[in-house]
Design an enzyme around this catalytic site. Structure first.
Site, PDB file in Angstrom:
ATOM      1  N   ASP A   1       0.857  -1.194   0.000  1.00  8.74           N
ATOM      2  CA  ASP A   1       0.000   0.000   0.000  1.00  8.74           C
ATOM      3  C   ASP A   1       0.897   1.250   0.000  1.00  8.74           C
ATOM      4  OD1 ASP A   1      -2.480   1.452   0.290  1.00  8.74           O
ATOM      5  OD2 ASP A   1      -1.902   1.800   2.378  1.00  8.74           O
TER       6      ASP A   1
ATOM      7  N   ASP B   1      -0.121   5.188   0.953  1.00  9.94           N
ATOM      8  CA  ASP B   1      -0.282   6.146   2.044  1.00  9.94           C
ATOM      9  C   ASP B   1      -0.355   5.401   3.382  1.00  9.94           C
ATOM     10  OD1 ASP B   1      -0.532   8.587   3.229  1.00  9.94           O
ATOM     11  OD2 ASP B   1      -2.429   9.111   2.290  1.00  9.94           O
TER      12      ASP B   1
END
Ligand SMILES: [Mg+2]
Length: 257
Positions: free
Chosen positions: A6, A8
Site C-alpha cells: 500500500d 499512504d
C-alpha cells in the site's frame, strides 16, 4: 517473495516519506523480490504516483504501480469486448485507464453497457443524473474503490464510495467493487508480476489492505504508521499475520516471515 504494498501510511504519510522506505526498496532489489504498489486511489495515473515517489528519492517504474483505475480497466477488459459502451464518472486517472486505446472501449453517456464510478472532483448534478439513468437502464455498475472518505489537509471530503452511495440510493443497485477490501485489485496486480514465490501484503489498514489479503489467503503484515492500531489488530475481527511498528521493524524480520 511477491509484495503487494500500500502507499499512504506505508511508504509515506502526507508529504513525508516514512522511516525505512529507501531500505525497503534496497532490500527488495538485493533479494530479487517482485512488488506492486497497490492503491485504491483512482484519480492519479501511475506516472503521477511515480513522480511523487521520485520526490521521496524512490525510483519506482510506473508499471510497478496498480491503481484501482488500472485494475478496473483490466477487469473490464476481461469481461467487455472491444467497442463496449462505457460511461465513466471519475478523474483523469480513471478516464486514461478505461479509455486506453488498446482496450477499445467507447465513451457513451446515453446508452452505456457499463457504468464505472470512482472519485470525480468535477462531479456535477448532470453527471450524477446520467449515471443514475445508466444504471436504471441496465448498465452494469462497477466501482473502482469503496472508500467513502478522502482525507485532505483541510478535512475529510467525499470519496468514491460516497458518490457511488448516491447512485445506489437512487437506483437501489449496489456496484461490483474492484478496490480493496475486495480481492480483485490484488488479483489484477499479481497478474502483472512474475511468479516469484509467496505473496505478502504490506498495509496500514485492517479493513482494506489486510482484509483483501485475507480474502485471497495471502500472508498479511500490518504496519502501525497509518490508520489501524496494534490494539485493533490484536482485539478486532481482522487479525493480520504480523504487526510491526514501521518498515524498519518489518525489515529486521522480513527474511524470516
Ligand atoms: Mg494506506
Amino acid at each position: 517473495m511477491r509484495l503487494l504494498i500500500d502507499l499512504d501510511g506505508v511508504l509515506y504519510r502526507g508529504r513525508r516519506a516514512l522511516p525505512g522506505v529507501r531500505e525497503l526498496f534496497e532490500w527488495i532489489e538485493a533479494r530479487g523480490h517482485s512488488y506492486s504498489l497497490v492503491t485504491n486511489n483512482s484519480t492519479r495515473p501511475p506516472d503521477e504516483v511515480a513522480a511523487q515517489l521520485r520526490g521521496f528519492g524512490l525510483a519506482v517504474p510506473p508499471d510497478h504501480i496498480t491503481t484501482s483505475a488500472l485494475a478496473t480497466a483490466r477487469w473490464l477488459h476481461e469481461r467487455a469486448g472491444k467497442g463496449a459502451r462505457v460511461q465513466v464518472l471519475g478523474g483523469p486517472g480513471l478516464l486514461q485507464a478505461i479509455f486506453d486505446p488498446a482496450l477499445g472501449f467507447r465513451p457513451d453517456w446515453y446508452s452505456p453497457e457499463w457504468l464505472v464510478a470512482g472519485s470525480d472532483f468535477d462531479l456535477t448534478y448532470q453527471k450524477l443524473t446520467a449515471a443514475c439513468f445508466a444504471v436504471q437502464r441496465g448498465a452494469q455498475f462497477i466501482a473502482t474503490n469503496p472508500d467513502t472518505t478522502f482525507p485532505t489537509e483541510q478535512g475529510i471530503t467525499p470519496g468514491a464510495g460516497a458518490i457511488q452511495a448516491v447512485i445506489t440510493l437512487v437506483t437501489g443497485i449496489r456496484p461490483t467493487v474492484i478496490g480493496k477490501p475486495e480481492p480483485a485489485i490484488y488479483e489484477m496486480a499479481l497478474r502483472t508480476m512474475p511468479e516469484n514465490g509467496e505473496v505478502v501484503v504490506l498495509g496500514d489498514r485492517l479493513d482494506t489492505d489486510i482484509l483483501a489479503g485475507q480474502r485471497l489467503g495471502l500472508k498479511t503484515v500490518l504496519l502501525l504508521t497509518g490508520v489501524s492500531t496494534r490494539e485493533e489488530a490484536e482485539t478486532g475481527e481482522i487479525r493480520p499475520d504480523f504487526v510491526f511498528e514501521d518498515l524498519c521493524h518489518f525489515l529486521a524480520h522480513a527474511d524470516d516471515l
